[in-house]
Design a protein around this motif. Structure first.
Motif: not given
Ligand code: 7PJ
Length: 276
Positions: A17, A25, A59, A112, A134, A212, A214, A252
């Motif tokens: 990431i 975040f 996000t 993504n 994704c 995927l 995260g 991720r």
């Molecule tokens: C995710 C994401 C996840 C995918 C974020 C963070 C928040 N993209 N972008 N999956 N989370 N595909 O990294 O905590 O869970 S942003």
């Protein structure tokens, strides 16, 4: 091996990431300097990241929208500078069609999208770009998604959402081989919803598409461990290991080297026993 169009990735893979937002975040503001971002990307590639995910719009819960120009200004120069020094694949974490186009033109090879191509024009852009995408499940929008999320059956509802998004993408002309699904941990879900999804991850492998996941540093892990964001690496690794045992293909993660090492152990055992 994960084969997504012309992108081939050894699974289970780690997606590193790289947030280039001032308000993300967990590492908000740390990588919005292009030199630091570039160094971080090179370190993640060196540590074994199969792909680097670059996002210019936070996000996190409560986050505000970012303009298209702002997102382009954050993301495109970093993709170009990473592309100039390493050939590690890059994905772009965006919902905006123009950012998708510019990122792919600059050298990104995957999209993504936490909105799963529901924003106006996003589906058409993905069809035109013909890169892997994704599709992530999210209930609501980041600003309000954590205001009392409710599901009758979170596993069935997330699976059916992902299935319907695959159908919509295929109907719009996107090749099914390019699609990856993601249950969207923490996106409009309570602590119990997140744990229930993790416990039943196998059921989310809809249409046998790669998955995927995260979980890195997310608040559910903070609630379980009573750790702050920067103290959640061990919990993140544990969640990544559980996810891979439950069928996740790509994780991720912020802590790439540690996650890569942990998944090497899981992979060795899975290959030996095929029982996990
Ligand atoms: C995710 C994401 C996840 C995918 C974020 C963070 C928040 N993209 N972008 N999956 N989370 N595909 O990294 O905590 O869970 S942003």
């Amino acid at each position: 091996m994960l084969r997504l169009g012309s992108l081939t990735i050894a699974a289970p893979a780690v997606m590193g990431i790289l947030n280039v937002t001032p308000d993300s975040f967990s590492d908000g503001g740390r990588f919005d300097n292009p030199h630091i971002a570039l160094r971080q990307a090179a370190m993640m590639a060196e540590a074994g990241a199969a792909i680097i995910d670059i996002g210019g719009e936070s996000t996190r819960p409560g986050a505000k929208n970012v303009s298209e120009q702002e997102e382009l200004d954050r993301v495109v120069p970093i993709i170009e500078s990473i592309r100039a020094v390493t050939d590690v694949p890059i994905s772009v974490d965006t919902s905006k069609p123009e950012v998708m186009r510019a990122a792919v033109a600059a050298g990104a090879s995957m999209i993504n999208d936490v909105y799963a191509l529901r924003a106006a024009g996003a589906m058409a852009a993905a069809v035109e770009l013909e890169v892997p995408v994704c599709l992530m499940h999210m209930r609501g929008k980041p600003r309000t998604m954590q205001d009392n999320p409710q599901f009758d059956d979170v596993v069935a509802e997330v699976a059916s959402f992902l299935e319907s998004r695959i159908e919509a993408c295929v109907a719009a002309g996107l090749s099914e081989d390019l699609i990856v699904v993601d249950p969207g941990f923490g996106f409009g879900k309570t602590h119990d919803h997140n744990i229930e999804l993790l416990a039943n991850l196998r059921q989310l492998r809809v249409r046998d598409r790669p998955m995927l996941v995260g979980v890195s540093r997310k608040s559910t892990l903070g609630e379980l461990t009573e750790r702050t964001i920067t103290e959640r690496m061990p919990a993140s690794i544990a969640a990544a290991v559980v996810a891979v045992i439950q069928g996740a293909d790509m994780i991720r993660a912020h802590d790439v080297q540690e996650t890569v090492d942990a998944l090497k152990v899981v992979r060795a055992v899975m290959e030996m026993g095929k029982k996990l």
